[in-house]
Design a protein around this motif. Structure first.
Motif, short mmCIF file in Angstrom:
data_model
loop_
_atom_site.label_atom_id
_atom_site.label_comp_id
_atom_site.label_asym_id
_atom_site.label_seq_id
_atom_site.Cartn_x
_atom_site.Cartn_y
_atom_site.Cartn_z
N ALA A 55 0.92 -1.21 0.09
CA ALA A 55 0.05 0.08 -0.01
C ALA A 55 0.78 1.46 -0.06
O ALA A 55 0.52 2.47 -0.71
CB ALA A 55 -0.97 -0.08 1.15
N SER A 96 -7.30 5.32 -3.72
CA SER A 96 -8.23 5.94 -2.52
C SER A 96 -8.95 4.82 -2.06
O SER A 96 -9.15 4.94 -0.54
CB SER A 96 -9.09 6.96 -3.10
N THR A 97 -9.20 3.74 -2.83
CA THR A 97 -9.81 2.69 -2.36
C THR A 97 -8.82 1.47 -1.53
O THR A 97 -9.40 0.33 -1.04
CB THR A 97 -10.55 1.87 -3.57
N VAL A 98 -7.65 1.72 -1.40
CA VAL A 98 -6.69 1.02 -0.88
C VAL A 98 -6.32 1.42 0.46
O VAL A 98 -5.85 2.40 0.69
CB VAL A 98 -5.39 0.78 -1.79
N ALA A 99 -6.87 0.66 1.49
CA ALA A 99 -6.51 1.00 3.03
C ALA A 99 -5.03 1.18 3.29
O ALA A 99 -4.09 0.36 2.85
CB ALA A 99 -7.10 -0.07 3.85
N GLY A 100 -4.79 2.35 4.02
CA GLY A 100 -3.35 2.67 4.15
C GLY A 100 -2.47 3.26 3.11
O GLY A 100 -1.31 3.72 3.30
N SER A 101 -3.17 3.31 1.73
CA SER A 101 -2.50 4.36 0.77
C SER A 101 -2.21 5.60 1.01
O SER A 101 -2.89 6.27 1.85
CB SER A 101 -3.09 3.93 -0.61
N ALA A 149 -5.66 7.18 0.38
CA ALA A 149 -6.50 6.88 1.40
C ALA A 149 -6.11 7.56 2.65
O ALA A 149 -7.13 8.20 3.38
CB ALA A 149 -6.65 5.49 1.46
N ARG A 150 -4.91 7.72 3.08
CA ARG A 150 -4.71 8.60 4.25
C ARG A 150 -4.89 9.95 4.13
O ARG A 150 -5.38 10.50 5.10
CB ARG A 150 -2.94 8.46 4.58
N SER A 175 -8.62 10.35 4.51
CA SER A 175 -9.26 10.23 6.11
C SER A 175 -8.78 11.39 6.70
O SER A 175 -9.51 11.80 7.52
CB SER A 175 -8.58 9.12 6.34
#
Length: 382
Positions: free
Chosen positions: A182, A307-312, A315-316, A319
């Motif tokens: 990620a 943006s759909t990959v947790a921790g990318s 996405a960070r 968030s």
């Protein structure tokens, strides 16, 4: 002297010369190859492309060769060319969503696709990457549009509204990540930079603005000051993503490279104020060797996919923005130098990304006969 028929179109914030394959194919061997034919027609080798039809910038030095597709379920295939400006070469490794927007309208206006009674859907395959796209164009009563009132961030020009959808995206988040991470840490300039290396729309390397000493919401003049570092990061990312090997020439087309940050108030290139609450993540991308005036659509797809990959990195940032926005409902709002671009996301039942949709505008500018001098072809070959 070669005569080459062409259509000049605007798609979104790019201008593209589009060629029907039936006009190009017979000339390729005589011209010494497709690269030679295009660089000569565009006047490449001169930063102004003075002796050709190139526009002297990465967003106006683009071409595509379009043909009816033999594949079931596909209407047209197209081969996209990013024609270099100061050099006589062509980058074949990527795609362009803005040009795809124009190709959808071109295929309809040129009779490559039959017109429907209400809305015509043009199914396209990018031969460079294998990406499948659809363009939806309103054709009420079977009328083929020539002009419209649709606008996009980055230009005040209006055009025919086109809904461009990137389909066939992987529903497995890990398949989007060539390194299976990620976040990767890429060293450049003696500093370790966190980035997400993603392959969707186009291969892209998206870096956290913080380690660059940026916020991600700067103007393009500031981004340009960091060009050498960003180019180095692109090269290192290309090696990690398996897009090139150390002995191969450097590509300035892929991976796309960008700076990602949390939303902040900023001014667009036209002077309009964009508030932090108006978007979800800030994005500043390079186009070849310069900051992109807006954002390429394939880059937008890559950012949306990340943006759909947790921790990318993306996405960070989304968030951290505290945005009330939710994926799958309204999509993702990207803060670009030209303004806010809205990207529609569709997820499957398992939460994986299925498609990305963008609303664009296109217009036919001209049809022309390009006269390509034999002497120009010879210099491009040698």
């Amino acid at each position: 002297m070669f005569t080459l028929r062409a259509t000049w179109m605007r798609g979104g914030t790019s201008k593209c010369w589009l060629f029907n394959a039936v006009d190009v194919d017979p000339l390729v061997a005589q011209a010494g190859g497709l690269d030679a034919l295009l660089t000569s027609a565009f006047g490449s080798g001169d930063p102004r492309q003075l002796d050709g039809v190139g526009g002297g910038s990465s967003t106006t030095s683009k071409a595509a060769i379009v043909r009816r597709s033999p594949a079931s379920g596909i209407d047209v295939d197209y081969l996209f060319a990013q024609v270099a400006i100061g050099d006589r070469r062509v980058e074949w490794g990527s795609n362009c969503g803005n040009c795809a927007t124009a190709i959808g309208l071109y295929a309809l206006q040129c009779g490559l696709v039959a017109v429907a009674e209400d809305v015509t859907t043009v199914r396209m395959r990018n031969q460079n990457t294998g990406t499948i796209l659809t363009a939806e164009i309103a054709t009420p009563g079977g009328a083929i549009p020539t002009e419209g009132n649709a606008a996009v961030p980055g230009t005040s020009a209006l055009g025919v509204p086109v809904g461009l959808c990137f389909t066939g995206l992987s529903t497995d988040a890990h398949a989007l990540l060539p390194t299976r991470n990620a976040v990767d840490v890429v060293a450049a300039g003696g500093v370790h930079h966190e980035g997400t290396l993603v392959s969707a729309g186009a291969p892209a390397a998206l870096f956290d603005a913080t380690a660059l000493g940026l916020t991600g919401s700067e103007d393009n003049a500031t981004i340009a000051e960091h060009l050498p570092l960003l180019v180095t990061l692109r090269r290192e990312s290309a090696l990690r993503m398996g897009l090139s090997t150390p002995d191969q020439p450097i590509s300035h087309a892929i991976p796309k490279v960008g700076v990602i940050g949390v939303p902040r108030d900023y001014r667009t290139t036209s002077g309009d104020v964009v508030r932090a609450d108006d978007y979800d993540v800030s994005v500043r991308m390079l186009s070849m060797l310069a900051p992109h005036p807006a954002i390429g659509l394939t880059s937008a797809v890559a950012v949306a996919a990340a943006s759909t990959v947790a921790g990318s990195v993306v996405a960070r940032a989304v968030s951290a923005s505290g945005s009330a926005h939710r994926h799958g409902t309204d999509g993702l709002r990207l803060g670009t130098p030209a303004g806010v671009l809205r990207v529609g996301l569709e997820r499957g039942a398992d939460g994986g990304l299925q498609s990305v949709t963008l609303h664009r505008a296109a217009r036919r500018i001209a049809t022309a006969e390009l006269f390509v001098a034999a002497s120009s072809l010879a210099s491009s070959v040698h």
